[in-house]
Design a protein around this motif. Sequence first.
Motif, PDB file in Angstrom:
ATOM      1  N   ILE A  87       0.831  -1.207   0.000  1.00 49.21           N
ATOM      2  CA  ILE A  87       0.000   0.000   0.000  1.00 49.21           C
ATOM      3  C   ILE A  87       0.866   1.258   0.000  1.00 49.21           C
ATOM      4  O   ILE A  87       0.526   2.272  -0.621  1.00 49.21           O
ATOM      5  N   VAL A  88       2.023   1.200   0.665  1.00 46.86           N
ATOM      6  CA  VAL A  88       2.947   2.342   0.649  1.00 46.86           C
ATOM      7  C   VAL A  88       3.519   2.540  -0.752  1.00 46.86           C
ATOM      8  O   VAL A  88       3.614   3.673  -1.253  1.00 46.86           O
ATOM      9  N   ALA A  89       3.885   1.449  -1.421  1.00 49.71           N
ATOM     10  CA  ALA A  89       4.422   1.552  -2.776  1.00 49.71           C
ATOM     11  C   ALA A  89       3.378   2.113  -3.745  1.00 49.71           C
ATOM     12  O   ALA A  89       3.702   2.910  -4.635  1.00 49.71           O
ATOM     13  N   VAL A  90       2.124   1.715  -3.553  1.00 50.92           N
ATOM     14  CA  VAL A  90       1.053   2.210  -4.415  1.00 50.92           C
ATOM     15  C   VAL A  90       0.898   3.725  -4.270  1.00 50.92           C
ATOM     16  O   VAL A  90       0.779   4.454  -5.271  1.00 50.92           O
ATOM     17  N   LEU A  91       0.916   4.212  -3.031  1.00 47.42           N
ATOM     18  CA  LEU A  91       0.790   5.660  -2.816  1.00 47.42           C
ATOM     19  C   LEU A  91       2.018   6.409  -3.331  1.00 47.42           C
ATOM     20  O   LEU A  91       1.905   7.533  -3.840  1.00 47.42           O
ATOM     21  N   ALA A  92       3.201   5.791  -3.217  1.00 41.02           N
ATOM     22  CA  ALA A  92       4.405   6.435  -3.748  1.00 41.02           C
ATOM     23  C   ALA A  92       4.321   6.558  -5.273  1.00 41.02           C
ATOM     24  O   ALA A  92       4.675   7.600  -5.845  1.00 41.02           O
ATOM     25  N   LEU A  93       3.833   5.513  -5.935  1.00 39.44           N
ATOM     26  CA  LEU A  93       3.658   5.567  -7.387  1.00 39.44           C
ATOM     27  C   LEU A  93       2.627   6.620  -7.765  1.00 39.44           C
ATOM     28  O   LEU A  93       2.803   7.356  -8.752  1.00 39.44           O
ATOM     29  N   PHE A  94       1.562   6.712  -6.981  1.00 36.68           N
ATOM     30  CA  PHE A  94       0.530   7.723  -7.228  1.00 36.68           C
ATOM     31  C   PHE A  94       1.122   9.126  -7.130  1.00 36.68           C
ATOM     32  O   PHE A  94       0.862   9.979  -7.992  1.00 36.68           O
ATOM     33  N   CYS A  95       1.926   9.379  -6.096  1.00 35.48           N
ATOM     34  CA  CYS A  95       2.584  10.686  -5.954  1.00 35.48           C
ATOM     35  C   CYS A  95       3.472  10.991  -7.159  1.00 35.48           C
ATOM     36  O   CYS A  95       3.457  12.108  -7.698  1.00 35.48           O
ATOM     37  N   ALA A  96       4.233   9.990  -7.580  1.00 29.33           N
ATOM     38  CA  ALA A  96       5.129  10.188  -8.725  1.00 29.33           C
ATOM     39  C   ALA A  96       4.330  10.523  -9.980  1.00 29.33           C
ATOM     40  O   ALA A  96       4.725  11.392 -10.770  1.00 29.33           O
ATOM     41  N   GLY A  97       3.198   9.850 -10.169  1.00 30.62           N
ATOM     42  CA  GLY A  97       2.361  10.118 -11.326  1.00 30.62           C
ATOM     43  C   GLY A  97       1.789  11.526 -11.320  1.00 30.62           C
ATOM     44  O   GLY A  97       1.692  12.177 -12.372  1.00 30.62           O
ATOM     45  N   GLN A  98       1.426  12.032 -10.139  1.00 29.68           N
ATOM     46  CA  GLN A  98       0.899  13.395 -10.039  1.00 29.68           C
ATOM     47  C   GLN A  98       1.987  14.422 -10.378  1.00 29.68           C
ATOM     48  O   GLN A  98       1.739  15.396 -11.092  1.00 29.68           O
ATOM     49  N   VAL A  99       3.190  14.213  -9.845  1.00 27.51           N
ATOM     50  CA  VAL A  99       4.295  15.138 -10.125  1.00 27.51           C
ATOM     51  C   VAL A  99       4.631  15.115 -11.611  1.00 27.51           C
ATOM     52  O   VAL A  99       4.836  16.169 -12.243  1.00 27.51           O
ATOM     53  N   ALA A 100       4.660  13.904 -12.201  1.00 26.50           N
ATOM     54  CA  ALA A 100       4.951  13.799 -13.627  1.00 26.50           C
ATOM     55  C   ALA A 100       3.857  14.463 -14.466  1.00 26.50           C
ATOM     56  O   ALA A 100       4.146  15.082 -15.498  1.00 26.50           O
ATOM     57  N   SER A 101       2.609  14.362 -14.023  1.00 29.77           N
ATOM     58  CA  SER A 101       1.514  15.019 -14.739  1.00 29.77           C
ATOM     59  C   SER A 101       1.677  16.532 -14.711  1.00 29.77           C
ATOM     60  O   SER A 101       1.461  17.220 -15.721  1.00 29.77           O
ATOM     61  N   ALA A 102       2.049  17.053 -13.545  1.00 35.99           N
ATOM     62  CA  ALA A 102       2.221  18.499 -13.407  1.00 35.99           C
ATOM     63  C   ALA A 102       3.362  19.019 -14.274  1.00 35.99           C
ATOM     64  O   ALA A 102       3.312  20.150 -14.776  1.00 35.99           O
ATOM     65  N   ALA A 103       4.390  18.204 -14.458  1.00 38.19           N
ATOM     66  CA  ALA A 103       5.587  18.664 -15.178  1.00 38.19           C
ATOM     67  C   ALA A 103       5.579  18.302 -16.651  1.00 38.19           C
ATOM     68  O   ALA A 103       6.481  18.713 -17.382  1.00 38.19           O
ATOM     69  N   ALA A 104       4.586  17.550 -17.122  1.00 30.53           N
ATOM     70  CA  ALA A 104       4.603  17.022 -18.492  1.00 30.53           C
ATOM     71  C   ALA A 104       4.711  18.135 -19.528  1.00 30.53           C
ATOM     72  O   ALA A 104       3.848  19.017 -19.588  1.00 30.53           O
ATOM     73  N   PRO A 105       5.745  18.127 -20.390  1.00 28.03           N
ATOM     74  CA  PRO A 105       5.904  19.185 -21.391  1.00 28.03           C
ATOM     75  C   PRO A 105       5.087  18.951 -22.657  1.00 28.03           C
ATOM     76  O   PRO A 105       4.973  19.835 -23.500  1.00 28.03           O
ATOM     77  N   SER A 106       4.521  17.749 -22.824  1.00 31.04           N
ATOM     78  CA  SER A 106       3.726  17.448 -24.014  1.00 31.04           C
ATOM     79  C   SER A 106       2.526  16.614 -23.608  1.00 31.04           C
ATOM     80  O   SER A 106       2.505  15.994 -22.533  1.00 31.04           O
ATOM     81  N   PHE A 107       1.530  16.587 -24.480  1.00 32.18           N
ATOM     82  CA  PHE A 107       0.329  15.811 -24.178  1.00 32.18           C
ATOM     83  C   PHE A 107       0.650  14.326 -24.093  1.00 32.18           C
ATOM     84  O   PHE A 107       0.096  13.613 -23.250  1.00 32.18           O
ATOM     85  N   GLU A 108       1.544  13.848 -24.951  1.00 32.74           N
ATOM     86  CA  GLU A 108       1.900  12.429 -24.919  1.00 32.74           C
ATOM     87  C   GLU A 108       2.518  12.047 -23.575  1.00 32.74           C
ATOM     88  O   GLU A 108       2.197  10.986 -23.013  1.00 32.74           O
ATOM     89  N   LEU A 109       3.373  12.923 -23.032  1.00 31.68           N
ATOM     90  CA  LEU A 109       3.966  12.635 -21.722  1.00 31.68           C
ATOM     91  C   LEU A 109       2.945  12.793 -20.607  1.00 31.68           C
ATOM     92  O   LEU A 109       3.033  12.104 -19.579  1.00 31.68           O
ATOM     93  N   LEU A 110       1.968  13.675 -20.778  1.00 29.25           N
ATOM     94  CA  LEU A 110       0.889  13.776 -19.792  1.00 29.25           C
ATOM     95  C   LEU A 110       0.093  12.474 -19.752  1.00 29.25           C
ATOM     96  O   LEU A 110      -0.229  11.969 -18.662  1.00 29.25           O
ATOM     97  N   VAL A 111      -0.217  11.924 -20.927  1.00 32.00           N
ATOM     98  CA  VAL A 111      -0.934  10.645 -20.972  1.00 32.00           C
ATOM     99  C   VAL A 111      -0.094   9.550 -20.323  1.00 32.00           C
ATOM    100  O   VAL A 111      -0.613   8.712 -19.569  1.00 32.00           O
ATOM    101  N   ALA A 112       1.217   9.549 -20.582  1.00 31.59           N
ATOM    102  CA  ALA A 112       2.101   8.555 -19.963  1.00 31.59           C
ATOM    103  C   ALA A 112       2.103   8.701 -18.444  1.00 31.59           C
ATOM    104  O   ALA A 112       2.081   7.707 -17.710  1.00 31.59           O
ATOM    105  N   ALA A 113       2.130   9.946 -17.956  1.00 30.43           N
ATOM    106  CA  ALA A 113       2.084  10.176 -16.514  1.00 30.43           C
ATOM    107  C   ALA A 113       0.764   9.699 -15.932  1.00 30.43           C
ATOM    108  O   ALA A 113       0.711   9.125 -14.832  1.00 30.43           O
TER     109      ALA A 113
END
Length: 402
Positions: A87-113
Amino acid sequence: MNSPTPSPRPAHIPARELLPLLALTLSAFLLNTSEFVPIGLLTDIAGAFGLTESGAGLMVSVYAWAVALLSLPLMLAASRMPPKELIVAVLALFCAGQVASAAAPSFELLVAARLLVAASHAVFWSVATPFAVRVAAPARSSLAMSLIVTGTSVAMIFGLPLGRALGLALGWRMTFVCVAAAALVALLALVACFPRLDAGEPFTLTRLPELWSNRALVGLYLVTILFATGYYTAYSYIEPFFQQVAGLPDALITSALTVFGVAGLAGSWLFARLFDGHRHAFLSATLIGLVAALLLLAPSAGLGAGPFVTCAVWGASATAYNVAAQAEVIRTTGQGSSAVAMSIFSGLFNVGIGAGSLVGGLVCDGPGIALVGLVGACVSGTGALFCVGRLGSLLARAGRTS
C-alpha cells in the motif's frame, strides 16, 4: 472463507484500527479526485497543448481502459508483497504520477504520466477494501468498507469542484501538485500507522480457475458489468443532459451533481446500518434504485426538483451497490484470493465505464441525448433481473459453504 461478520457493532473504534482506516479513506478520496479532476480541467488542458476538447478527452478514456487492463496482471505481481509495503508503494507511485503530470511538457507525456496514476489506481482498488476488512475487527468490517467508499463520495462532492477551482486560479498543473502534496500526507500516515499484516501465499495464474469456478463470484462480475455500463451510459453525459434536456443553468447543474455526491454518503451509511442483516435484499434494492433513477431521468427533467430527486436516488444506489458488491466479493472468496478477486472486480467495473461511455455516445449521436437514461436503465435492468432472480440463490449457497 474470509467473511465479514454481523453486529453487534461496538460504538468505539480503537485508534490502532481507526488511524489506518482514515489513511486509507484519505487515499481513496485522492485516487478518485485525481480520476475526476481532468474532466473539470479539460478545456484548459486542451488549450495548453493546442488540442480540441475531444482530443484531450482521450486521456480520460485511456485512463479507464488502462485500469481495466492493468488490474489483474499488476495484482498478480503485487500479491507477493507484504500488505504494508504494497500500500505504501502504491501511494508512492501515485505521488510520482501526479508530479509527472504536473511537469509534463507534451500531451503524450501527460498521458504517460496518467498511466502511472492508472497503475496505482488499479492496485489500490484491488486491495483497499480487503485491507480495510483485515485492519478492522470482524464486527466492524462493514463500517470499515463504508469508510473507504465514503472517500469516493467525498471526492465526488468536493474533489472535482475543488480541483477545478485550483486549476482556474493557479493553472491546471498546480492541481496535480496539490493532489501530490496531499497524497504525500496519506503516504506518511500509512507508513506511520498501517499495521504489518501477513502477506499470505502469493496468488498465481494457476489459481485463476478457482475464481472462475465460483459461480456466485462470476454472477457478481456479470451484474457489475451491466450495472456500470448502464450507470455510465447516462452519467458520462449527465452535464450536457441537464443543459440540453432539463434546461438547467450551470449553477443548478453543479448543485445537482453535489446532491449526487452527498447521496453517496447516505448510501454508504445505509450499507453500514443495513447490509449485514439483509444482504441479498440490500444488493437487489441498490440495482432497482439505479434502474428507477435512470428511468426517471428524462421524465423528471422538467419538474422543478425532479433532477435533484433523481440524482439523490441515483447517487445513493450507486454507492451502496459498489460497497455491497465488494463485500460480497470478499465474502465469497478466501483471504488469499480476495485481493485478486477485487482486482478483477475493479477491472470489470472500468470495462463497464468505458462501455457505458461508448454506448452513451452512440445514443447521443443517434436517437438523441434525451434517451441516455432509458438505454442505461435497459442495460442495468438486465443486471437487476438477474440479481433478483438468480444471483441471490448463488450468494446464499456460497454463504453456506464459507
